[in-house]
Design an enzyme around this catalytic site. Sequence first.
Site, mmCIF file in Angstrom:
data_model
loop_
_atom_site.group_PDB
_atom_site.id
_atom_site.type_symbol
_atom_site.label_atom_id
_atom_site.label_comp_id
_atom_site.label_asym_id
_atom_site.label_seq_id
_atom_site.Cartn_x
_atom_site.Cartn_y
_atom_site.Cartn_z
ATOM 1 N N TYR A 204 14.112 -21.963 -33.494
ATOM 2 C CA TYR A 204 15.311 -21.354 -34.095
ATOM 3 C C TYR A 204 16.001 -20.449 -33.078
ATOM 4 O O TYR A 204 17.200 -20.557 -32.844
ATOM 5 C CB TYR A 204 14.902 -20.550 -35.325
ATOM 6 C CG TYR A 204 16.046 -19.957 -36.118
ATOM 7 C CD1 TYR A 204 16.994 -20.775 -36.732
ATOM 8 C CD2 TYR A 204 16.163 -18.578 -36.293
ATOM 9 C CE1 TYR A 204 18.026 -20.229 -37.485
ATOM 10 C CE2 TYR A 204 17.183 -18.027 -37.048
ATOM 11 C CZ TYR A 204 18.119 -18.860 -37.641
ATOM 12 O OH TYR A 204 19.135 -18.312 -38.381
ATOM 13 N N GLY B 24 24.293 -24.053 -48.815
ATOM 14 C CA GLY B 24 23.179 -23.128 -48.601
ATOM 15 C C GLY B 24 23.451 -21.759 -49.208
ATOM 16 O O GLY B 24 24.484 -21.547 -49.859
ATOM 17 N N ALA C 283 27.568 -19.066 -36.887
ATOM 18 C CA ALA C 283 26.585 -18.194 -37.535
ATOM 19 C C ALA C 283 25.395 -18.088 -36.591
ATOM 20 O O ALA C 283 24.550 -18.973 -36.536
ATOM 21 C CB ALA C 283 26.160 -18.785 -38.874
ATOM 22 N N TYR D 255 32.702 -23.624 -24.507
ATOM 23 C CA TYR D 255 33.903 -24.264 -25.074
ATOM 24 C C TYR D 255 35.089 -23.301 -25.060
ATOM 25 O O TYR D 255 36.233 -23.713 -24.898
ATOM 26 C CB TYR D 255 33.626 -24.786 -26.497
ATOM 27 C CG TYR D 255 33.226 -26.238 -26.488
ATOM 28 C CD1 TYR D 255 31.992 -26.628 -25.975
ATOM 29 C CD2 TYR D 255 34.085 -27.229 -26.948
ATOM 30 C CE1 TYR D 255 31.618 -27.960 -25.931
ATOM 31 C CE2 TYR D 255 33.722 -28.566 -26.915
ATOM 32 C CZ TYR D 255 32.496 -28.924 -26.409
ATOM 33 O OH TYR D 255 32.138 -30.250 -26.358
ATOM 34 N N THR E 66 17.947 -28.219 -46.636
ATOM 35 C CA THR E 66 17.500 -26.970 -47.271
ATOM 36 C C THR E 66 18.589 -26.408 -48.203
ATOM 37 O O THR E 66 18.332 -25.451 -48.925
ATOM 38 C CB THR E 66 17.122 -25.886 -46.219
ATOM 39 O OG1 THR E 66 18.253 -25.645 -45.382
ATOM 40 C CG2 THR E 66 15.941 -26.322 -45.378
#
Length: 315
Positions: free
Chosen positions: A146, A11, A115, A160, A36
């Site tokens: 999103y 990307g 990210a 985690y 994408t």
Amino acid sequence: MARALVTGGAGFLGSHLCETLLQRGYEVIAMDSLLTGDLRNIEHLIGRPGFSFIHYDVTKFVHIPGKLDAILHFASPASPIDYLELPIQTLKVGSLGTHNTLGLAKEKKAKFLLASTSEVYGDPLEHPQKEDYWGNVNPIGPRGVYDEAKRFAEAITMAYRRTHGVETRICRIFNTYGPRMRLRDGRALPSFLTQALQGDDVTVFGDGSQTRSFCYVSDLIDGIIRLLESSVPDPVNIGNPTEMTIEQFAREIIAATGSKSKVIYKSLPKDDPKQRRPDITRARTLLGWEPKVPLREGMAKTIEWFKPRVSELPR
Ligand code: UDP
């Protein structure tokens, strides 16, 4: 030699990240579903010692033979048009994809960098946005797929860390621009630049008074590497605090391309944030980072990359 996995490696940001990690002596495995992403972004890396590419969808169980020192989870559709066209894939890569890569980080005892995004702040009621602001997100709106996927991704990353002791980092990325953005991804910069270079009307949504702050890609990657190599467990905003209206931004692009295009106004998409500017105190103080590339300079490099590609577009 440190070995890193970059999801979304083909990307816009992922490919720049792979390149920088290679320069810094990492062995890099780029993974991408090419939904994408685009192989042309990494074709210059293929065949380079230390670089490999795996065509794979990270929402499925991920297995990587051998050791891994770092996992950087950058896979996701990333433009508002993509979320509208790929809502379920967007939710899956932020949720299942983050779960799978965290599981892999736990297994390999690798550092994990997520990210994340300024979208976790939604249409912010606090300005500029500091990391301790919890946000104003519409969970059922078109951008919710999103925003909520990334909010979930941050939550599971912290889980985690707390439960399994995974060494995690969370980067909240603000609007970024530069070479390798998809020409037709519908975001402000690729749209305005393509329109200006073709002499078409430049489509500002709403009255153009909404604000954004644009960071050049090399500055952003520098911030990410610093965060990866730091020991900062909390989310860190990485973005350029120079704020401008979208109307101003459109006019800057028209001027920088020397185009005769004029600005036209179209309806504002639902839940479009009215203002956005990162407070980067945390990045400044903890990472010694701040953006260096002024808009004019970043724009010139971006135009150089866009020009030949726009001229090949079918009209
Ligand atoms: N925008 C615009 N015209 C376009 C594309 C985007 O006016 O052709 C506006 C959009 O409504 C938003 C801003 O530009 O206010 C930034 O949009 P982008 O899609 O780049 O990213 P966002 O910051 O909204 O995630």
